[in-house]
Enzyme design. Sequence first.
Site, PDB file in Angstrom:
ATOM      1  CB  THR A 177      37.862  37.114  41.400  1.00  0.00           C
ATOM      2  OG1 THR A 177      38.149  35.858  42.013  1.00  0.00           O
ATOM      3  CG2 THR A 177      36.500  37.045  40.744  1.00  0.00           C
TER       4      THR A 177
ATOM      5  CG  ASP B 250      35.765  33.219  42.016  1.00  0.00           C
ATOM      6  OD1 ASP B 250      36.630  33.694  42.750  1.00  0.00           O
ATOM      7  OD2 ASP B 250      35.522  33.669  40.868  1.00  0.00           O
TER       8      ASP B 250
HETATM    9 MG    MG Z   1      39.612  34.016  45.345  1.00  0.00          MG
END
Ligand code: MG
Length: 331
Positions: free
Chosen positions: A145, A74
Amino acid sequence: MLCRPLHLLTVTTLCSVRRAAFTMSSAPILLARLVATAHTVADKSGTIVRKIMSGGDLGIVEKTGANDLQTAADRLVQQSICASLARKFPKLTIIGEEDLPSEEVSEDLIETGEYEEILKAAFPSKYSSIKEEELVVWVDPLDGTKEYTEGLLDHVTVLIGIAYEGKAIAGVINQPYYNYQAGDSAVLGRTIWGVLGIGAFGFELKEVPEGQHIVTTTRSHSSKLVNDCIAAINPEKVVRVGGAGNKIIQLIEGQASAYVFASPGCKKWDTCAPEAILHAVGGKLTDIHGNSFEYHKDVKHMNSAGVLAALRNFNYYASRVPESVKQALVP
Ligand code: MG
Ligand code: AMP
Ligand code: MG
């Protein structure tokens, strides 16, 4: 979250086989160059996502809790996208999901190439006068995620949405692990792109057979409200998968007929690119009341009134949302 220009950085078909209509015009317009760059940057993002996973150390951090995670992927992908776009288009407003400390971005994360096919596409003339400072780019560096950390790799996408006058007009979605179960000879990963008025490319558009109702929804952020809403729609099947980007892929590839998420949780970076791509092929994405989202730079990030989307028959799904669910979700 607001990504600054690099010098300030603190930190085909409508499908794969069909190609976008070509233009003979000379210099590509700004929007074409931006989407073409976003495509190349998204390809690089996919490479970063795979590299972090194969390196074995995901660097997981809990943001608001165990269901709201951030990994090294990320962080690095957001740095890569924001710094790459800001270097080439310094007057853009770029809003990324992750709150990152201010630091110089490593040169090997910068990508400024342009995907040729987009430069040659026939962009509607209404886009010709758009200026850099009028565009807002919404970046979800890794959507899904939670699923990434659990090894559900094909749920993961990278989302780059482009808004003009508050509307999502273009989007790029990279799916880093597309084909990962298809065997060694299959090409891993793909990038889908779309522009309102042109169409969407990089996949084969398919629809759920007429009359069949298949709802796709969250697998890790469910609630009574989400389930009540789906029960009222009474679909034949419910597909629970991670990621907003992945759920739009389910819609445009005929795996689901509606995306129903009657809950706060999704943010503007989750919906901007998916909305642009879905709208480019004639679908519709709104909040659970049927209100359009706004994507101007000062808008509230949270989509407090949930998400409702369909490729076809949007009104049918909107009509099935119970009043009690609507009353619980204030825009
Ligand atoms: Mg995200
Ligand atoms: P999901 O369908 O659960 O994969 O969610 C789609 C997107 O919205 C992902 O980026 C999620 O992280 C985000 N999201 C949805 N609900 C929540 C929540 N309760 N907390 C944090 N993020 C959420
Ligand atoms: Mg997301």
